[in-house]
Design a protein around this motif. Structure first.
Motif, PDB file in Angstrom:
ATOM      1  N   THR A 123       0.831  -1.211   0.000  1.00 20.00           N
ATOM      2  CA  THR A 123       0.000   0.000   0.000  1.00 20.00           C
ATOM      3  C   THR A 123       0.859   1.252   0.000  1.00 20.00           C
ATOM      4  O   THR A 123       0.582   2.224  -0.719  1.00 20.00           O
ATOM      5  N   HIS A 126       2.288   1.625  -3.394  1.00 17.35           N
ATOM      6  CA  HIS A 126       1.266   2.114  -4.333  1.00 17.35           C
ATOM      7  C   HIS A 126       1.024   3.615  -4.155  1.00 17.35           C
ATOM      8  O   HIS A 126       0.877   4.364  -5.141  1.00 17.35           O
ATOM      9  N   LYS A 127       0.984   4.064  -2.915  1.00 19.06           N
ATOM     10  CA  LYS A 127       0.813   5.496  -2.668  1.00 19.06           C
ATOM     11  C   LYS A 127       1.988   6.286  -3.239  1.00 19.06           C
ATOM     12  O   LYS A 127       1.807   7.351  -3.842  1.00 19.06           O
ATOM     13  N   ASN A 130       1.625   6.389  -6.966  1.00 16.89           N
ATOM     14  CA  ASN A 130       0.580   7.350  -7.344  1.00 16.89           C
ATOM     15  C   ASN A 130       1.083   8.782  -7.218  1.00 16.89           C
ATOM     16  O   ASN A 130       0.776   9.644  -8.052  1.00 16.89           O
ATOM     17  N   PHE A 131       1.856   9.045  -6.170  1.00 11.07           N
ATOM     18  CA  PHE A 131       2.412  10.390  -5.997  1.00 11.07           C
ATOM     19  C   PHE A 131       3.361  10.742  -7.141  1.00 11.07           C
ATOM     20  O   PHE A 131       3.300  11.839  -7.714  1.00 11.07           O
ATOM     21  N   LEU A 133       3.331   9.372 -10.109  1.00 13.33           N
ATOM     22  CA  LEU A 133       2.529   9.495 -11.326  1.00 13.33           C
ATOM     23  C   LEU A 133       1.841  10.857 -11.397  1.00 13.33           C
ATOM     24  O   LEU A 133       1.818  11.505 -12.451  1.00 13.33           O
ATOM     25  N   ALA A 134       1.274  11.300 -10.278  1.00 17.07           N
ATOM     26  CA  ALA A 134       0.618  12.607 -10.257  1.00 17.07           C
ATOM     27  C   ALA A 134       1.622  13.720 -10.541  1.00 17.07           C
ATOM     28  O   ALA A 134       1.315  14.695 -11.253  1.00 17.07           O
ATOM     29  N   LYS A 137       2.432  13.587 -14.256  1.00 23.23           N
ATOM     30  CA  LYS A 137       1.286  14.073 -15.028  1.00 23.23           C
ATOM     31  C   LYS A 137       1.162  15.587 -14.925  1.00 23.23           C
ATOM     32  O   LYS A 137       0.860  16.274 -15.907  1.00 23.23           O
ATOM     33  N   THR A 185      -5.407   4.619 -17.773  1.00 21.70           N
ATOM     34  CA  THR A 185      -5.796   4.255 -16.407  1.00 21.70           C
ATOM     35  C   THR A 185      -4.794   3.299 -15.775  1.00 21.70           C
ATOM     36  O   THR A 185      -4.608   3.295 -14.552  1.00 21.70           O
ATOM     37  N   ASP A 186      -4.155   2.496 -16.603  1.00 21.49           N
ATOM     38  CA  ASP A 186      -3.142   1.565 -16.096  1.00 21.49           C
ATOM     39  C   ASP A 186      -1.814   2.309 -15.968  1.00 21.49           C
ATOM     40  O   ASP A 186      -1.234   2.760 -16.970  1.00 21.49           O
ATOM     41  N   ILE A 187      -1.353   2.459 -14.738  1.00 26.04           N
ATOM     42  CA  ILE A 187      -0.128   3.240 -14.516  1.00 26.04           C
ATOM     43  C   ILE A 187       1.108   2.494 -15.000  1.00 26.04           C
ATOM     44  O   ILE A 187       2.171   3.096 -15.176  1.00 26.04           O
TER      45      ILE A 187
END
Length: 397
Positions: A123, A126-127, A130-131, A133-134, A137, A185-187
């Motif tokens: 987890t 994953h966080k 995501n960070f 990836l953001a 982006k 949607t798939d990172i």
């Protein structure tokens, strides 16, 4: 006892019942030696019997209740004993189960703790992903927006350049906004670099007419002067426009005035038409009234019809049959002409001869009248004779 049989008093066989003497042996010692009042009342005796029966009934009911409650207590005691026995058996079985599966339970709990730790680590990873990836982006969106702003600046500078230079280079800057990188949607999916290159290739190569900012300022200065010239021309046109508006207002005033005159004429014409229509209605009523009374009397009254018949009869007897359906006036004029002609012809003859002929005519008319009377009388006699002959041939009743 007045012939009434009372129920016997049964002695209680229960020797365990205690009386007042058993409770207090000196109870009757207080009244010992005193006479006891005799009670010979039958109603009192009946009441005592009723009370005794009621007490016995109540006693029996209480005994039944005691027996029922005792039986229920015994039943509940049996159920309690059975339940306690089963509980002991289940407790023993459960303790045995815990003793047998304690090692397995400990192993499962350790495995569950390890999986929980692994899930927590994943987890966190994953966080973090995501960070990142953001962040990427956001950077890509910033690059895309910056690129679009630069393209809009290029378009502005291209439009500000001279027209000949624009036609010479022929740059197509009307390109729809496209995202350089499309986020899936798939990172973990790989970004297609060929698509990014293809989208970037659609934009034209940057070409600028202006080499320094001073050139752009010079163009703006020229545009300012040109706009000032346009303002001066606009002021002159506004003057002409005001004159035109004044003339237009005066023309509207004249047109409205003429329209008012025309409306007055139309109103007068409408009033005249309405008066003529009313006059027409009145004349129609007068015409139909005259037609219904005067003309109808002159055309279809009894005297007029008689005159028409007389004139037509005279016309047909003297002139000719009325096949042409002539009116009474035409026939009267024709008869008048014929009368005038006859009078002219008669004026040529001798008056004595005319009188002689007139006398003979009257005599012939008298003879004809007499013959007609005789013929009428003869006809009546013939009718009478015919009736008599007819009656003579009829059978008698």
């Amino acid at each position: 006892m007045c012939g009434i049989k009372l129920p016997p008093i049964e002695e209680s066989g229960d020797s365990d019942i205690k009386t007042i003497l058993d409770v207090d042996p000196h109870f009757y010692s207080l009244v010992e030696g005193r006479p006891i009042r005799s009670n010979k009342s039958i109603s009192k005796y009946k009441q005592d019997i009723r009370d005794i029966a009621l007490k016995k009934t109540l006693l029996g009911f209480l005994k039944d209740e005691i027996l029922r409650i005792t039986k229920e207590i015994d039943t509940e005691r049996k159920i309690y004993n059975t339940t306690s026995k089963h509980f002991d058996e289940y407790q023993h079985s459960f303790d045995k189960f815990l003793a047998d599966d304690n090692n397995k339970t400990i192993a499962i709990m350790q495995k569950s703790d390890n999986l929980a730790k692994e899930l927590s680590n994943q987890t966190e990873e994953h966080k973090q992903a995501n960070f990142e990836l953001a962040t990427l982006k956001s950077k890509l969106q910033y690059i895309d927006e910056t690129f679009q702003i630069l393209v809009s600046f290029q378009c502005f500078l291209h439009k500000a350049a001279p027209i000949l230079w624009q036609e010479k280079h022929n740059m197509n800057l009307n390109i729809e906004h496209l995202e350089i990188i499309t986020m899936e949607t798939d990172i973990f999916s790989e970004i297609n670099k060929n698509i990014v290159k293809e989208r970037l290739s659609k934009y034209p190569f940057p070409q600028l007419y202006f080499e320094s900012p001073e050139q752009l300022l010079h163009v703006f200065d020229l545009l300012e002067k040109q706009n000032l010239n346009y303002l001066l021309v606009t002021e002159e046109l506004n003057t002409e426009k005001n004159k035109f508006l004044k003339s237009l207002g005066f023309l509207k005033y004249l047109i409205h005035k003429e329209l008012d005159c025309i409306q007055e004429k139309v109103k007068e014409t409408d009033e005249m038409i309405s008066l003529n229509e009313k006059r027409e209605v009145e004349l129609k009523e007068a015409f139909f009234r005259i037609l219904d009374k005067e003309i109808r009397h002159l055309v279809s009254s009894e005297m007029v019809l008689q005159i028409f018949n007389y004139v037509e009869f005279a016309y047909e007897q003297i002139i000719a049959p009325n096949d042409a359906n002539l009116s009474s006036l035409d026939m009267a004029l024709t008869l008048e002409m014929e009368y005038n002609n006859l009078m002219l012809d008669l004026s040529a003859f001798d008056l004595n001869v005319i009188k002689t002929i007139e006398k003979e005519t009257y005599e012939n008319e008298i003879k004809e009248m007499k013959q007609a009377i005789l013929a009428n009388k003869l006809l009546k006699d013939v009718d009478k004779l015919s009736k008599r002959l007819k009656s003579s041939y009829e059978p008698r009743q």
